[in-house]
Write an enzyme that holds these catalytic residues in place. Sequence first.
Site, PDB file in Angstrom:
ATOM      1  N   PHE A 128      42.498  82.277  -4.938  1.00 23.01           N
ATOM      2  CA  PHE A 128      41.513  81.356  -4.368  1.00 23.01           C
ATOM      3  C   PHE A 128      40.149  82.051  -4.378  1.00 23.01           C
ATOM      4  O   PHE A 128      40.046  83.215  -3.984  1.00 23.01           O
ATOM      5  CB  PHE A 128      41.926  80.968  -2.945  1.00 23.01           C
ATOM      6  CG  PHE A 128      41.147  79.808  -2.401  1.00 23.01           C
ATOM      7  CD1 PHE A 128      41.501  78.502  -2.712  1.00 23.01           C
ATOM      8  CD2 PHE A 128      40.041  80.014  -1.600  1.00 23.01           C
ATOM      9  CE1 PHE A 128      40.778  77.431  -2.218  1.00 23.01           C
ATOM     10  CE2 PHE A 128      39.305  78.949  -1.107  1.00 23.01           C
ATOM     11  CZ  PHE A 128      39.681  77.652  -1.416  1.00 23.01           C
ATOM     12  N   ASP A 194      47.240  85.952   2.437  1.00 24.72           N
ATOM     13  CA  ASP A 194      46.542  84.715   2.766  1.00 24.72           C
ATOM     14  C   ASP A 194      47.601  83.601   2.823  1.00 24.72           C
ATOM     15  O   ASP A 194      48.225  83.274   1.805  1.00 24.72           O
ATOM     16  CB  ASP A 194      45.468  84.418   1.708  1.00 24.72           C
ATOM     17  CG  ASP A 194      44.625  83.192   2.073  1.00 24.72           C
ATOM     18  OD1 ASP A 194      45.122  82.319   2.818  1.00 24.72           O
ATOM     19  OD2 ASP A 194      43.476  83.104   1.594  1.00 24.72           O
ATOM     20  N   TYR A 219      43.057  73.858   8.910  1.00 18.97           N
ATOM     21  CA  TYR A 219      42.815  72.432   8.641  1.00 18.97           C
ATOM     22  C   TYR A 219      43.719  71.851   7.563  1.00 18.97           C
ATOM     23  O   TYR A 219      43.586  70.692   7.214  1.00 18.97           O
ATOM     24  CB  TYR A 219      41.341  72.179   8.288  1.00 18.97           C
ATOM     25  CG  TYR A 219      40.770  73.046   7.173  1.00 18.97           C
ATOM     26  CD1 TYR A 219      41.029  72.759   5.848  1.00 18.97           C
ATOM     27  CD2 TYR A 219      39.979  74.147   7.473  1.00 18.97           C
ATOM     28  CE1 TYR A 219      40.509  73.556   4.842  1.00 18.97           C
ATOM     29  CE2 TYR A 219      39.451  74.945   6.474  1.00 18.97           C
ATOM     30  CZ  TYR A 219      39.724  74.648   5.159  1.00 18.97           C
ATOM     31  OH  TYR A 219      39.220  75.444   4.162  1.00 18.97           O
ATOM     32  N   LYS A 220      44.647  72.658   7.030  1.00 19.27           N
ATOM     33  CA  LYS A 220      45.570  72.127   6.025  1.00 19.27           C
ATOM     34  C   LYS A 220      46.834  71.653   6.746  1.00 19.27           C
ATOM     35  O   LYS A 220      46.789  70.646   7.436  1.00 19.27           O
ATOM     36  CB  LYS A 220      45.825  73.194   4.967  1.00 19.27           C
ATOM     37  CG  LYS A 220      44.558  73.454   4.140  1.00 19.27           C
ATOM     38  CD  LYS A 220      44.672  74.623   3.204  1.00 19.27           C
ATOM     39  CE  LYS A 220      43.360  74.771   2.432  1.00 19.27           C
ATOM     40  NZ  LYS A 220      43.097  76.163   2.037  1.00 19.27           N
ATOM     41  N   ARG A 364      47.037  67.761  -8.430  1.00 20.26           N
ATOM     42  CA  ARG A 364      47.794  68.441  -7.372  1.00 20.26           C
ATOM     43  C   ARG A 364      48.209  67.428  -6.314  1.00 20.26           C
ATOM     44  O   ARG A 364      47.377  66.718  -5.755  1.00 20.26           O
ATOM     45  CB  ARG A 364      46.892  69.517  -6.764  1.00 20.26           C
ATOM     46  CG  ARG A 364      47.581  70.417  -5.791  1.00 20.26           C
ATOM     47  CD  ARG A 364      46.648  71.511  -5.328  1.00 20.26           C
ATOM     48  NE  ARG A 364      45.625  70.982  -4.432  1.00 20.26           N
ATOM     49  CZ  ARG A 364      44.970  71.721  -3.530  1.00 20.26           C
ATOM     50  NH1 ARG A 364      45.201  73.012  -3.446  1.00 20.26           N
ATOM     51  NH2 ARG A 364      44.067  71.176  -2.749  1.00 20.26           N
TER      52      ARG A 364
HETATM   53  C1  LIG Z   1      41.808  76.649   1.954  1.00 20.19           C
HETATM   54  C2  LIG Z   1      41.818  78.097   1.611  1.00 20.19           C
HETATM   55  C3  LIG Z   1      40.848  78.949   2.125  1.00 20.19           C
HETATM   56  C4  LIG Z   1      39.749  78.364   2.968  1.00 20.19           C
HETATM   57  O1  LIG Z   1      38.797  79.247   3.396  1.00 20.19           O
HETATM   58  P1  LIG Z   1      37.693  78.719   4.401  1.00 20.19           P
HETATM   59  O2  LIG Z   1      36.907  79.931   4.695  1.00 20.19           O
HETATM   60  O3  LIG Z   1      38.390  78.172   5.616  1.00 20.19           O
HETATM   61  O4  LIG Z   1      36.890  77.670   3.719  1.00 20.19           O
HETATM   62  C5  LIG Z   1      40.946  80.301   1.827  1.00 20.19           C
HETATM   63  N1  LIG Z   1      41.942  80.776   1.045  1.00 20.19           N
HETATM   64  C6  LIG Z   1      42.876  79.962   0.518  1.00 20.19           C
HETATM   65  C7  LIG Z   1      43.963  80.514  -0.326  1.00 20.19           C
HETATM   66  C8  LIG Z   1      42.831  78.601   0.786  1.00 20.19           C
HETATM   67  O5  LIG Z   1      43.732  77.796   0.251  1.00 20.19           O
END
Ligand SMILES: *Cc1c(COP(=O)(O)O)cnc(C)c1O
Length: 405
Positions: A128, A194, A219-220, A364
């Site tokens: 990510f 993560d 938030y997921k 997805r």
């Molecule tokens: C959604 C997500 C993030 C989100 O990071 P934010 O700082 O909350 O925007 C980070 N890493 C991964 C792997 C994600 O899927």
Amino acid sequence: MMQRARDLDAADAIAHFRDRFDLPEGVIYLDGNSLGPLPKASRERLHRVIDAEWGEGLIRSWNELPGGGGDWIAMPQRVGARIAPLVGAQAHEVIACDSVSVNLAKLIGAALSLNPGRNVVLSEPGNFPTDLYMIQGQPQVEQRLAGRDEMIEALDESVALLLLTHVHYKTGEMFDMERLTKAAHDVGAIVLWDLSHSGGAVPVDLNGANADLAVGCGYKYLNGGPGAPAYAFVAERHHGDFSQPLTGWFGHAQPFAFSDEYEPAEGVKRLLAGTPPVLAMAALESGVELIAEIGMEALVAKSRALSEFFRECVAGLDLDLVSPREPAQRGSQLSFRHENAYALSQALIARGVIGDFRDPDILRLGFAPAYLRFADIAEAARHLAEVLETGEWERDEYSTRAAVT
Ligand SMILES: *Cc1c(COP(=O)(O)O)cnc(C)c1O
């Protein structure tokens, strides 16, 4: 397929939890892995926070709420403790605060503090973006990237930290947490997982895997609301030794002593930087309570059943699955490669089937088990089949990119 779906729904022991969410009519929501929907309790909770706790209680609510209940000041620890059992951690090892990105910066710093003399952070290409950007933003760090097949080989005694995303956001592929953690420990490296696409969706056992550090998203799958605070984990064995670079006053041993010298608080509390966002924390707390009430075991079983059912429903279509076929090796999503994935996702959205697109060619679809029905899955599959068969996605309007995909 529809009759099978109805039978599966009738036999689903957690089906009734759908009513605890406020879902719009006419929408099949396959994007809870990007932004979870609104729990009805969160609407009530936020109204209470606004009207009673903020409106009436004012600053007093930091210590004591009108009518009792959990105060504001302990929210990061309280919400962290609620999340802990969902990811195989002890209550005092998890704290809710800031975004995933900010927590990554803090924990990369923590890893370096636990591993002085080393400066390599190892990750994978295609991780990510924010995870890689946060590595690149550390002036003293050297980033090393290795593909999945070369990861173990790339681990050597220069590596301070192995930073990986447990479930890949694009493909849904899952790393073997225990195996990689052990391999990293064998060369003296710290590991940071993560869990953004794992927490609340797949089995995670941080302590079972002997993990050092972790971050995850609110938030997921935890349905904490847009931009919800994230969470961070530090294994108890590191609590005495780690430091982190964002030494704000909320991470001080005695914030309200207002002293000139920073002195870290005990344990994960030292990960705090500034004042917690109370409204956002309240929404996260409510989302987490609902997921905890449903229970990870039931959620995981249903997640696998939903995605396997979708695979069955689309078996006859010409689709290139990039997610692992084995449900235990993937997250709660299925990703398909298609050269017109963006237009396909837009055509589906126009039909009320909300999934998403990930650059350059991935459609997805997320299967959040807390509220989806098997009937939704059968319907979504039918829409996808029609969109493909009719070439509906070829319409011009489906190829214009919006700012957020
Ligand atoms: C959604 C997500 C993030 C989100 O990071 P934010 O700082 O909350 O925007 C980070 N890493 C991964 C792997 C994600 O899927």
